[in-house]
Design an enzyme around this catalytic site. Structure first.
Site, PDB file in Angstrom:
ATOM      1  N   CYS A  25      18.216   1.739  19.710  1.00 44.31           N
ATOM      2  CA  CYS A  25      17.770   1.018  20.911  1.00 44.31           C
ATOM      3  C   CYS A  25      18.504  -0.312  21.085  1.00 44.31           C
ATOM      4  CB  CYS A  25      16.262   0.785  20.877  1.00 44.31           C
ATOM      5  SG  CYS A  25      15.329   2.329  21.028  1.00 44.31           S
ATOM      6  N   HIS A  29      21.605   1.933  26.694  1.00 43.98           N
ATOM      7  CA  HIS A  29      21.103   3.271  27.039  1.00 43.98           C
ATOM      8  C   HIS A  29      20.255   3.128  28.299  1.00 43.98           C
ATOM      9  CE1 HIS A  29      17.890   1.470  24.616  1.00 43.98           C
ATOM     10  NE2 HIS A  29      17.043   2.305  25.207  1.00 43.98           N
ATOM     11  N   HIS A  31      16.851   4.585  30.966  1.00 48.67           N
ATOM     12  CA  HIS A  31      15.550   5.234  31.098  1.00 48.67           C
ATOM     13  C   HIS A  31      15.248   5.451  32.573  1.00 48.67           C
ATOM     14  CE1 HIS A  31      14.267   4.562  26.926  1.00 48.67           C
ATOM     15  NE2 HIS A  31      14.725   3.330  27.040  1.00 48.67           N
ATOM     16  N   HIS A  76      18.863   1.127  39.171  1.00 49.95           N
ATOM     17  CA  HIS A  76      20.282   1.265  38.842  1.00 49.95           C
ATOM     18  C   HIS A  76      20.930  -0.058  38.456  1.00 49.95           C
ATOM     19  CE1 HIS A  76      19.602   5.261  40.376  1.00 49.95           C
ATOM     20  NE2 HIS A  76      20.704   5.626  39.746  1.00 49.95           N
ATOM     21  N   GLU A 116       8.196   3.974  29.491  1.00 52.06           N
ATOM     22  CA  GLU A 116       9.614   4.036  29.159  1.00 52.06           C
ATOM     23  C   GLU A 116      10.046   5.490  28.973  1.00 52.06           C
ATOM     24  OE1 GLU A 116      11.820   0.790  26.834  1.00 52.06           O
ATOM     25  OE2 GLU A 116      11.457   2.375  25.363  1.00 52.06           O
TER      26      GLU A 116
END
Length: 129
Positions: A25, A29, A31, A76, A116
């Site tokens: 994490c 990355h 979600h 985004h 999440e």
């Protein structure tokens, strides 16, 4: 005492990393976040879009984080560039709560829940529960 409780949900997709985290994490990355907003009030209020006292608050104001990151939301975007705090789910919920409180009338009890993943979420409020 009369009470109105408004509920709305929305989603946004965003990238982030948890600064200082010793594990995957800590790397960039993404979600698909789901957010639920609950706004509770004992009176009705006007809004930026409706001048009469006929709503708890405007759904538009509750859903600001769903907007494109180029238009003031999170969708985004890279959360590390959009928030001053580390981007844990707890801090994301807290930040959305604080920003939303600035957009809605005073006296509204607000609860923000951020998922999440499908089975990992956090709930934040500034009220004793």
């Amino acid at each position: 005492m009369p009470t109105w409780t408004l509920h709305t949900e929305f989603k946004f997709d965003a990238a982030h990393f948890i600064d200082g985290y010793d594990g995957k994490c800590g790397r960039m990355h993404g979600h698909s976040y789901k957010v639920k907003m609950t706004a509770k009030s004992h009176k009705l209020n006007p809004s930026k879009y409706l001048k009469s006292d006929d709503m708890v608050c405007d759904f538009k104001e509750l859903k600001w984080a769903a907007k494109d990151s180029k238009k003031g939301g999170f969708d985004h975007g890279v959360l590390n560039e959009l928030m001053p705090d580390n981007t844990t789910a707890e801090r994301i919920a807290e930040y959305i709560h604080k920003e939303t409180k600035n957009r809605i009338p005073e006296g509204i009890d607000l609860t923000v829940t951020v998922w999440e993943t499908d089975n990992s979420w956090v709930e934040y409020t500034d009220q004793d529960v």
